[in-house]
Design a protein around this motif. Structure first.
Motif, PDB file in Angstrom:
ATOM      1  N   THR A 537      22.336  -1.634  -8.165  1.00  0.00           N
ATOM      2  CA  THR A 537      21.262  -1.777  -7.439  1.00  0.00           C
ATOM      3  C   THR A 537      21.127  -0.706  -6.292  1.00  0.00           C
ATOM      4  O   THR A 537      21.469  -0.592  -5.338  1.00  0.00           O
ATOM      5  N   GLU A 540      17.324   2.651  -3.261  1.00  0.00           N
ATOM      6  CA  GLU A 540      16.130   3.403  -3.220  1.00  0.00           C
ATOM      7  C   GLU A 540      14.870   2.638  -3.714  1.00  0.00           C
ATOM      8  O   GLU A 540      14.763   1.648  -4.431  1.00  0.00           O
ATOM      9  N   GLU A 541      13.533   3.327  -3.136  1.00  0.00           N
ATOM     10  CA  GLU A 541      12.396   2.501  -3.379  1.00  0.00           C
ATOM     11  C   GLU A 541      11.831   2.572  -4.929  1.00  0.00           C
ATOM     12  O   GLU A 541      12.159   3.384  -5.523  1.00  0.00           O
ATOM     13  N   GLY A 542      11.120   1.652  -5.314  1.00  0.00           N
ATOM     14  CA  GLY A 542      10.758   1.616  -6.675  1.00  0.00           C
ATOM     15  C   GLY A 542      11.847   1.293  -7.701  1.00  0.00           C
ATOM     16  O   GLY A 542      11.693   1.569  -9.029  1.00  0.00           O
ATOM     17  N   THR A 544      13.551  -1.898  -9.739  1.00  0.00           N
ATOM     18  CA  THR A 544      13.908  -3.260  -9.758  1.00  0.00           C
ATOM     19  C   THR A 544      15.157  -3.547 -10.882  1.00  0.00           C
ATOM     20  O   THR A 544      15.045  -2.982 -11.778  1.00  0.00           O
ATOM     21  N   ARG A 557      12.671   1.685 -13.130  1.00  0.00           N
ATOM     22  CA  ARG A 557      12.336   2.657 -12.085  1.00  0.00           C
ATOM     23  C   ARG A 557      10.893   3.047 -12.094  1.00  0.00           C
ATOM     24  O   ARG A 557      10.628   3.599 -13.221  1.00  0.00           O
ATOM     25  N   ARG A 559       7.330   2.344 -10.031  1.00  0.00           N
ATOM     26  CA  ARG A 559       6.629   1.633  -8.807  1.00  0.00           C
ATOM     27  C   ARG A 559       7.170   0.507  -8.325  1.00  0.00           C
ATOM     28  O   ARG A 559       8.078  -0.226  -8.889  1.00  0.00           O
ATOM     29  N   THR A 560       6.950  -0.345  -7.076  1.00  0.00           N
ATOM     30  CA  THR A 560       7.459  -1.509  -6.667  1.00  0.00           C
ATOM     31  C   THR A 560       6.707  -2.632  -7.247  1.00  0.00           C
ATOM     32  O   THR A 560       5.569  -2.569  -7.462  1.00  0.00           O
ATOM     33  N   SER A 563       5.562  -9.402  -6.659  1.00  0.00           N
ATOM     34  CA  SER A 563       6.281 -10.728  -7.143  1.00  0.00           C
ATOM     35  C   SER A 563       5.496 -11.335  -8.251  1.00  0.00           C
ATOM     36  O   SER A 563       6.132 -12.185  -8.849  1.00  0.00           O
ATOM     37  N   ARG A 566       7.032 -10.543 -11.665  1.00  0.00           N
ATOM     38  CA  ARG A 566       8.605 -10.771 -11.903  1.00  0.00           C
ATOM     39  C   ARG A 566       8.810 -11.757 -12.736  1.00  0.00           C
ATOM     40  O   ARG A 566       9.718 -11.682 -13.511  1.00  0.00           O
TER      41      ARG A 566
END
Length: 823
Positions: A537, A540-542, A544, A557, A559-560, A563, A566
């Motif tokens: 984990t 860093e941003e982006g 999952t 890796r 974009r974010t 929900s 998911r």
């Protein structure tokens, strides 16, 4: 710790023998030597070509290792000597060559990897037909099997891959001038393997394979250097599909655009909204359009995105597309005016250096085909609701005022109530509140006495206002619940559509772990998708991370991820985890299979010893026991008959034991061979001695083959005996021969019942008699032993249907003039 710099590998790739790979390889070695590099020749095969042999002058050649195998003598590269010499550069020919069994490595490319690990740069050569991924394709084109292959991944790891190209006619001229094969082989080669069509197809395979490697290297370079803009090195056309009827038109238009550029790629993409709101496409239409894309040589992709236009542009950039094809909007003018920018306008605004083609079609501007496409309040309804809540009660008031006296107060109140209900259906809760307040005030001022004044203390006015508020809240609640259920249904449909697309990929054979990871990356618009065996984990941003089975995690890796996406990602991760488990089980099964095969062999052998071997043993024993008996006086005729029975039984027992021993030697790899030039006339008399009435023809001018004469005699005797046993009464077995492409083919033809289509692969298994019901005719070792002996002599044995009925066994062996390198 080994800190030796790994060596660099350079591969000369050719489409066919004779294009000049070895010459170019030696020329490269000479150039490097002239620049001061320490160059040695580990192994080079010049095939008697004078110009190639001349290139060896001035280069150090490491002596070859001499190997004995099954009675034959062979020469291989002396890997230990080259490693001990430790040159800077080693020239190693025939990258896909199979080494003589018993050595350090089974394949020469494994020898090369040891040299690279020791820090030695290697120059090598290989033909396109030896690449594992293309081996079967080349065999279909040339009808010549290639037994030696090298994994594509090994060649891809080379730092340099150089294509040695030559026009087919130029290569055929080299062949005709004797620069490739000996003169006596030229005509056969030109008529078979070196036909213009074959060479053209092989050349195209080589060019496309190298082009793919260049494209892969370019994409890696762009990724490492963070280059996002389009480089128009290769036309890649992306066509956006909605599932509507215009899709067929768009696909064909995009295919024509891609075809205008040689090597252009066609990619079709369908965007599924992650919130489920953009669902309305026809699954059947998408399935049909997917088949059309694949029929046109393209690939189909499905991605998840919150905004369709943004998802399309991101996909196009990720795939390095040069052109993007969309259909013009199906929305009408009013809807376009009130709804703002559509997908097309968004794509054009974000496309940058990607060319966008807006293709018109028969549904353009005629409105949406599916009125239920939007299942939440659109911008039009969000604007129209409050406006209607203010305007409609006013218009109703004007109409009722002009018709004053026509309706009583109850009817007027009901009309106002109906207006409030209508506004609630259009604009939801907020619009319903505005409409109820406006309507109650207008009804109170204009129609409830005293007219022209607000009388909120009047009971009727209070009841009317309360009823309006209750009805408005109730209707708005129903509308809101309906919209929530619609959104939930749409989201479920979107997820089902995405999972259906994933299931289709798995059914079509894309269930390998790399394929599923690429599918996941593409679907969710990520930069990368990796499978790790411990949770990572990164802060860093982006990034999952989702579980993908015991001890495995899927890391995305880019974009974010919202929900709403998911849950679908979890399903993808479950499929990846299943693929990991299937791979593990397959590896375990592969380890168990040799044990199971040995158990099957042991069981069959015990059955054979318990029945087939005991029968001749019992007959011979009974005959000898009878002869030794002193209680019975046998006549001379009876004595001769008992002796003949004993002799026949013991001879049969001896043949069965020899077959068993030979089969065990074959499986253990210890059968001794004496390979030499052998003619069919040398072995046929003995092979056919015990089988009468065999028609032998077409043996004139058949060259000698490289074989072990006694073993070849046994193979032919087994094949002819098997054919005679299955021929009908009075039927005749035929034996013919032909020569082409450096091999002699011997055909043993019968007119028996032939073989069933099912179970043919078991014909060469030992201890079975496919289609036989008589268990007294032997162990069923004849064909199994024949195939093993044939393959030991570098030959092949395959069954074919006899035209008109029956079975033909085709025995193929190499010419004696051909050097045999592998076993």
């Amino acid at each position: 710790m080994n800190d030796v710099r790994p060596g660099r590998l350079k591969v000369y790739l050719g489409a066919a023998p004779g294009v000049g790979k070895t010459y170019r390889m030696l020329d490269e070695g000479r150039r490097r030597a002239s620049r001061g590099a320490d160059v040695v020749v580990g192994f080079v095969e010049c095939h008697g070509r004078p110009r190639t042999e001349a290139m060896l002058d001035g280069l150090e050649v490491v002596p070859r290792a001499h190997c004995d195998y099954r009675g034959g003598k062979f020469q291989e590269m002396d890997l230990a000597a080259v490693l001990a010499r430790r040159p800077q550069v080693a020239i190693v020919d025939e990258f896909a060559h199979s080494n003589v069994p018993g050595g350090h490595n089974s394949k020469r490319w494994q020898d090369v990897e040891e040299l690279l690990a020791a820090g030695v740069d290697v120059i090598t050569a290989v033909n396109i037909q030896h690449l594992a991924s293309l081996n079967d394709v080349v065999e279909k084109i040339t009808r010549v099997p290639q037994g030696e292959t090298v994994p594509d991944e090994v060649v891809r790891r080379a730092q340099q891959i150089e294509l040695v190209d030559m026009e087919p006619e130029g290569l055929r001229r080299r062949m005709a001038h004797g620069n490739i094969y000996a003169p006596e082989k030229v005509d056969a080669a030109l008529a078979n393997y070196f036909r213009p069509g074959n060479l053209t197809a092989l050349r195209q395979l080589a060019l496309l394979w190298v082009a793919d490697q260049v494209d892969e290297a370019l994409q890696m370079y762009r990724t490492e250097h963070g280059i996002g803009r389009v480089w128009e090195t290769r036309e890649r056309v992306v066509v956006a599909l909605t599932g509507g009827p215009e899709g067929d038109t768009l696909i064909r238009r995009a295919a024509r655009i891609a075809d205008r550029s040689a090597g252009g790629d066609l990619l079709a993409v369908h965007v599924t909204r992650s919130d489920g709101l953009a669902v309305g496409s026809s699954h059947a239409s998408l399935a049909r359009q997917r088949r059309l894309v694949e029929d046109l040589g393209g690939s189909y992709h499905s991605v998840v995105g919150d905004d369709v236009g943004t998802a399309l542009v991101e996909f196009a950039r990720a795939e390095h597309a040069t052109q993007l094809v969309l259909g013009t909007s199906r929305r009408g003018r009013i809807e376009r005016f009130l709804g703002g920018c559509g997908t097309g306008e968004t794509v054009v605004g974000m496309s940058g250096d990607i060319d966008v083609h807006m293709v018109t079609h028969e549904r353009a501007g005629r409105g949406m085909l599916l009125p239920s496409r939007r299942r939440t309040l659109s911008l039009v309804r969000r604007v129209a609701g409050p406006v209607a809540g203010l305007v409609l009660p006013v218009l109703l008031t004007v109409l009722l005022d002009r018709a004053r006296g026509t309706f009583n107060l109850t009817s007027e109140a009901l009309l106002f109530l109906l207006t409030v209900v209508g506004v609630a259906c259009i604009g939801g809760v907020a619009s319903a509140v505005i409409a109820s307040v406006t309507a109650s005030l207008l009804l109170n001022y204009w129609f409830i006495p005293p007219i022209g004044a607000f009388t909120l203390d009047n009971a009727d006015a209070l009841v009317a206002l309360g009823v309006f508020a209750i009805v408005a809240a109730t209707v708005a609640g129903v509308v809101d619940r309906s919209l929530r259920l619609s959104r939930r249904s749409a989201r479920a449909t979107a997820e089902a559509e995405t999972m259906s697309s994933l299931a289709g990929t798995i059914v079509r054979g894309g269930a390998t772990i790399p394929a599923l990871l690429e599918r996941t990356r593409e679907t969710f618009g990520m930069e990368s998708a990796d499978l790790v065996h411990h949770e990572q984990t990164p802060d860093e941003e982006g990034v999952t991370v989702v579980p993908a089975g015991p001890g495995a995690f899927l890391v995305l890796r880019g974009r974010t991820l919202p929900s709403s996406g998911r849950r679908v990602l979890a399903a993808f991760a479950a499929h990846v985890g299943s693929a990991v488990e299937r791979t593990r089980l397959a590896e375990a099964a592969a380890e168990i299979e040799p044990v199971k095969a040995a158990d099957r062999m042991r069981t069959a052998l015990l059955r054979a010893v318990g029945h087939d071997l005991r029968t001749p043993l019992a007959a011979g024993w009974a005959a000898v026991t009878s002869l030794r008996s002193r209680d019975v006086e046998f006549s001379d005729e009876d004595r001769d008959e008992l002796l003949a029975t004993a002799d026949e039984s013991l001879a049969k027992l001896n043949r069965l034991v020899e077959n068993l021993l030979d089969l065990s030697r074959l499986q253990a790899g210890v059968l001794t061979l004496d390979l030499r030039a052998t003619t069919l006339e040398e072995v046929l008399p003995a092979a056919l001695a015990d089988i009468p009435d065999v028609e032998v023809r077409d043996l004139e001018e058949i060259p000698a083959v490289m074989a072990d004469p006694p073993l070849l005699e046994r193979v032919i005797a087994n094949l002819v005996g098997n054919a005679a046993r299955h021929s009908p009464p009075g039927g005749q077995v035929a034996l013919t021969a032909s020569a082409h492409a450096g091999r002699v083919e011997v055909r043993v033809v019968d007119r028996g019942p032939g073989l069933p289509q099912t179970g043919r692969e078991r014909i060469f298994e030992p201890f079975q008699r496919l289609g036989d019901t008589d268990n007294t005719t032997g162990l069923g070792l004849g064909l199994a032993l024949s195939k093993g002996l044939t393959e030991a002599m570098d030959g092949t044995l395959v069954p074919e249907d006899t035209p008109g009925g029956g079975l033909t066994m085709v025995l193929s062996l190499p010419f004696a003039e051909r050097t045999v390198y592998s076993r």
